[in-house]
Design a protein around this motif. Structure first.
Motif, short mmCIF file in Angstrom:
data_model
loop_
_atom_site.label_atom_id
_atom_site.label_comp_id
_atom_site.label_asym_id
_atom_site.label_seq_id
_atom_site.Cartn_x
_atom_site.Cartn_y
_atom_site.Cartn_z
N LEU A 1 0.83 -1.20 0.00
CA LEU A 1 0.00 0.00 0.00
C LEU A 1 0.87 1.25 0.00
O LEU A 1 1.96 1.27 0.58
CB LEU A 1 -0.93 0.01 1.22
N ASN B 1 -3.50 5.43 -2.38
CA ASN B 1 -4.30 4.22 -2.59
C ASN B 1 -5.71 4.43 -2.02
O ASN B 1 -5.89 5.09 -0.99
CB ASN B 1 -3.65 3.01 -1.93
N VAL C 1 -8.50 -2.96 -3.01
CA VAL C 1 -7.45 -1.95 -3.11
C VAL C 1 -7.41 -1.39 -4.53
O VAL C 1 -7.34 -2.15 -5.50
CB VAL C 1 -6.07 -2.55 -2.76
N ASP D 1 -5.33 1.55 -6.97
CA ASP D 1 -4.11 2.35 -6.97
C ASP D 1 -4.40 3.77 -7.45
O ASP D 1 -5.56 4.17 -7.62
CB ASP D 1 -3.02 1.68 -7.81
N ARG E 1 -6.52 -3.35 -7.81
CA ARG E 1 -5.33 -4.20 -7.74
C ARG E 1 -5.77 -5.59 -7.26
O ARG E 1 -6.46 -5.73 -6.26
CB ARG E 1 -4.32 -3.60 -6.77
#
Length: 276
Positions: free
Chosen positions: A99, A103, A119, A121, A127
């Protein structure tokens, strides 16, 4: 910090209607943008902390939404002024998933102190992590695609609420044979048309169990919450499931129209071992 608070408030302003729909927090979602050191304790939205009033957990379990088997136990810190943080254990999760500043993390509260995490980016693409390597996090690709189907037939639906759900087994799930049941989350139920289904197939360890769906009926004949009912007891007995075991259910794609709807099941036992 002012910018962070404004973004947080904006994000929840769009979700007020959803909050009212989930008074028990099941299926509640929120997002956090990382503005500071990603390895320090992570502040969660004040609104989420407020909704937990009276049932604050000492720790939560994090699970990456791509379906990885690794779970991350993280201690929760409340500072006495209504602020809630992910504390000890968060750094390991952050490092393993690489991380960084900017993010964008989307959390879904699955109940029983389990948070599923997606997650994104800096490019705002999701991701994905396809393995459970604890040190590297198994980062494999960034993706902006949705609703793709893998070669194994598993549904890789972007929204985790409609592709998978998690349940920590309680006595009500494992009581007397005639009374055992397991409720299906509403979002998952509606996405897979459980109102019109009478049964599902559970798959684990290369075997399968057919389980009847029981529907609560409202006045007027309208079906509401669906539950795994007859056949669930045998599944629990055959797999030696007990109170405190965590079950992960993922939808599988049928190869033909009308084929029984199947769920792949993985279980984390209380001792930390997995069966699948």
């Amino acid at each position: 910090m002012k910018e962070e608070e404004e973004i947080e408030q904006e994000g929840f302003a769009k979700m007020d209607g959803e909050t009212a729909a989930f008074p028990d927090l099941l299926d509640f979602e929120f997002f956090v943008i990382i503005f500071q050191n990603p390895w320090e304790k992570l502040k969660l939205p004040d609104k989420f902390a407020k909704l937990l009033d009276g049932q604050e957990p000492r720790e939560v379990t994090l699970r990456e939404a791509s379906g990885g088997r690794h779970l991350w136990d993280v201690e929760v810190l409340f500072d006495g002024e209504g602020r809630m943080y992910l504390d000890r254990g968060w750094e390991r999760f952050a490092r393993a998933h690489d991380l960084g500043l900017g993010n964008f993390l989307v959390f879904s509260y699955d109940g029983d102190a389990v948070l599923t995490v997606k997650v994104f980016d800096g490019s705002m693409c999701r991701r994905h992590y396809h393995n459970d390597d604890e040190e590297s996090g198994g980062i494999s690709s960034d993706s902006c695609s949705k609703n793709s189907i893998s070669s194994t037939g598993e549904m890789n639906i972007e929204d985790a609420l409609t592709s998978q759900f998690t349940v920590t087994l309680k006595p009500s799930h494992l009581g007397a044979r005639q009374k055992q049941y397991l409720n299906v989350p509403p979002a998952f139920q509606h996405a897979h048309e459980y109102d019109s289904r009478s049964e599902v197939v559970l798959r684990m360890r290369g075997e399968k169990w057919t389980v009847t769906l029981k529907h609560n009926i409202r006045k007027g004949g309208h079906r509401t919450r669906a539950s795994l009912r007859y056949g669930w007891h045998q599944f629990c007995v055959d797999n030696r499931l007990g109170v405190g075991d965590v079950c992960f259910f993922r939808a599988l794609r049928g190869d033909a129209v009308g084929e029984d709807h199947a769920l792949k099941v993985e279980v984390r036992k209380r001792d930390g071992s997995f069966i699948d």
